[in-house]
Design a protein around this motif. Sequence first.
Motif, mmCIF file in Angstrom:
data_model
loop_
_atom_site.group_PDB
_atom_site.id
_atom_site.type_symbol
_atom_site.label_atom_id
_atom_site.label_comp_id
_atom_site.label_asym_id
_atom_site.label_seq_id
_atom_site.Cartn_x
_atom_site.Cartn_y
_atom_site.Cartn_z
ATOM 1 N N ARG A 1 -32.692 -44.525 6.182
ATOM 2 C CA ARG A 1 -31.439 -43.813 5.316
ATOM 3 C C ARG A 1 -30.216 -44.723 5.213
ATOM 4 N NH1 ARG A 1 -32.870 -37.903 4.548
ATOM 5 N NH2 ARG A 1 -34.672 -37.567 5.471
ATOM 6 N N ALA A 2 -29.942 -44.947 6.652
ATOM 7 C CA ALA A 2 -28.829 -45.743 6.621
ATOM 8 C C ALA A 2 -28.749 -47.309 6.074
ATOM 9 C CB ALA A 2 -28.056 -46.063 8.109
ATOM 10 N N LYS A 3 -29.812 -47.640 6.080
ATOM 11 C CA LYS A 3 -30.048 -49.099 5.484
ATOM 12 C C LYS A 3 -29.930 -49.053 3.862
ATOM 13 C CE LYS A 3 -33.436 -52.920 5.242
ATOM 14 N NZ LYS A 3 -34.748 -53.498 5.671
ATOM 15 N N ASN A 4 -30.668 -47.795 3.351
ATOM 16 C CA ASN A 4 -30.584 -47.526 1.874
ATOM 17 C C ASN A 4 -29.299 -47.127 1.389
ATOM 18 O OD1 ASN A 4 -33.448 -47.870 1.777
ATOM 19 N ND2 ASN A 4 -33.968 -45.641 1.786
ATOM 20 N N ARG A 5 -28.591 -46.413 2.231
ATOM 21 C CA ARG A 5 -27.110 -45.982 1.759
ATOM 22 C C ARG A 5 -26.150 -47.135 1.717
ATOM 23 N NH1 ARG A 5 -26.001 -43.105 6.213
ATOM 24 N NH2 ARG A 5 -27.861 -41.652 5.582
ATOM 25 N N ALA A 6 -26.456 -48.264 2.761
ATOM 26 C CA ALA A 6 -25.647 -49.479 2.643
ATOM 27 C C ALA A 6 -25.910 -50.291 1.401
ATOM 28 C CB ALA A 6 -25.729 -50.112 4.148
ATOM 29 N N ALA A 7 -27.273 -50.190 1.266
ATOM 30 C CA ALA A 7 -27.747 -51.059 0.104
ATOM 31 C C ALA A 7 -27.097 -50.497 -1.313
ATOM 32 C CB ALA A 7 -29.175 -51.073 -0.263
ATOM 33 N N ARG A 8 -26.983 -49.110 -1.468
ATOM 34 C CA ARG A 8 -26.413 -48.449 -2.484
ATOM 35 C C ARG A 8 -25.018 -48.630 -2.688
ATOM 36 N NH1 ARG A 8 -29.588 -44.045 -1.363
ATOM 37 N NH2 ARG A 8 -27.884 -43.262 -0.305
ATOM 38 N N GLU A 9 -24.325 -48.803 -1.352
ATOM 39 C CA GLU A 9 -22.812 -48.892 -1.481
ATOM 40 C C GLU A 9 -22.627 -50.353 -1.877
ATOM 41 O OE1 GLU A 9 -21.770 -47.622 2.508
ATOM 42 O OE2 GLU A 9 -22.018 -45.524 1.916
ATOM 43 N N GLU A 10 -23.443 -51.280 -1.594
ATOM 44 C CA GLU A 10 -23.223 -52.864 -1.706
ATOM 45 C C GLU A 10 -23.473 -52.889 -3.308
ATOM 46 O OE1 GLU A 10 -22.660 -56.952 -1.213
ATOM 47 O OE2 GLU A 10 -21.924 -55.116 -0.173
ATOM 48 N N PHE A 11 -24.415 -52.343 -3.695
ATOM 49 C CA PHE A 11 -24.855 -52.255 -5.315
ATOM 50 C C PHE A 11 -23.467 -51.758 -5.821
ATOM 51 C CE2 PHE A 11 -25.876 -50.372 -9.173
ATOM 52 C CZ PHE A 11 -26.459 -51.427 -9.945
ATOM 53 N N TRP A 12 -22.688 -50.801 -5.737
ATOM 54 C CA TRP A 12 -21.743 -50.220 -6.353
ATOM 55 C C TRP A 12 -20.525 -51.051 -6.289
ATOM 56 C CZ3 TRP A 12 -22.768 -47.644 -10.410
ATOM 57 C CH2 TRP A 12 -23.905 -46.662 -10.391
ATOM 58 N N ARG A 13 -20.348 -51.544 -5.187
ATOM 59 C CA ARG A 13 -19.264 -52.604 -4.975
ATOM 60 C C ARG A 13 -19.338 -53.605 -5.856
ATOM 61 N NH1 ARG A 13 -17.873 -56.972 -2.215
ATOM 62 N NH2 ARG A 13 -19.949 -57.331 -1.359
ATOM 63 N N LEU A 14 -20.581 -54.183 -5.853
ATOM 64 C CA LEU A 14 -20.729 -55.432 -6.770
ATOM 65 C C LEU A 14 -20.766 -54.981 -8.280
ATOM 66 C CD1 LEU A 14 -23.450 -57.079 -4.581
ATOM 67 C CD2 LEU A 14 -20.942 -57.888 -4.621
ATOM 68 N N ASN A 15 -21.230 -53.826 -8.528
ATOM 69 C CA ASN A 15 -21.211 -53.525 -9.933
ATOM 70 C C ASN A 15 -20.351 -52.313 -10.207
ATOM 71 O OD1 ASN A 15 -23.538 -55.191 -10.809
ATOM 72 N ND2 ASN A 15 -24.536 -54.192 -8.762
#
Length: 142
Positions: free
Chosen positions: A113-127
């Motif tokens: 869950r933490a890994k998925n949350r980090a990936a989502r946050e990274e996506f929104w930061r980049l987009n």
Amino acid sequence: MSDDAQSQAMPEITNPQPAFDDMTLDEIFRAMKSDSHGLFCLGYDGVLRSFDAVRNVVDARGLTQPQIREYYDVPGDQIPPAFLTADGRNVSEWDKWHPAQRDVPKIPTEEERAKNRAAREEFWRLNPGYKCQKPKADEEKS
């Protein structure tokens, strides 16, 4: 045995499934019961199931081949091979509500869950301005 006694001995078996055969996938999703903390998952048997957070089946509908293809929304050669012959209408009511283990989504660990949350946050930061695309059918109506 009289006709009346025979009809009592052999209850009529009804299959509620045909009402869903002509529905779009969106209509099926809207008609299905769901849990606010659960998810939907298409099993290898061709059954679309709604699960609650602990993976109990909340609702289940057997999909036709056209509905399975609509679920994937990709060219036919990109659909996983197991789904090319799946037909959820041929699955018994018992099996719809008691899926094989491979058809039950795994509950993620806290680490996942933490890994998925980090990936989502990274996506929104980049987009930052990203908006989901309208479905093709909606675009054509506009």
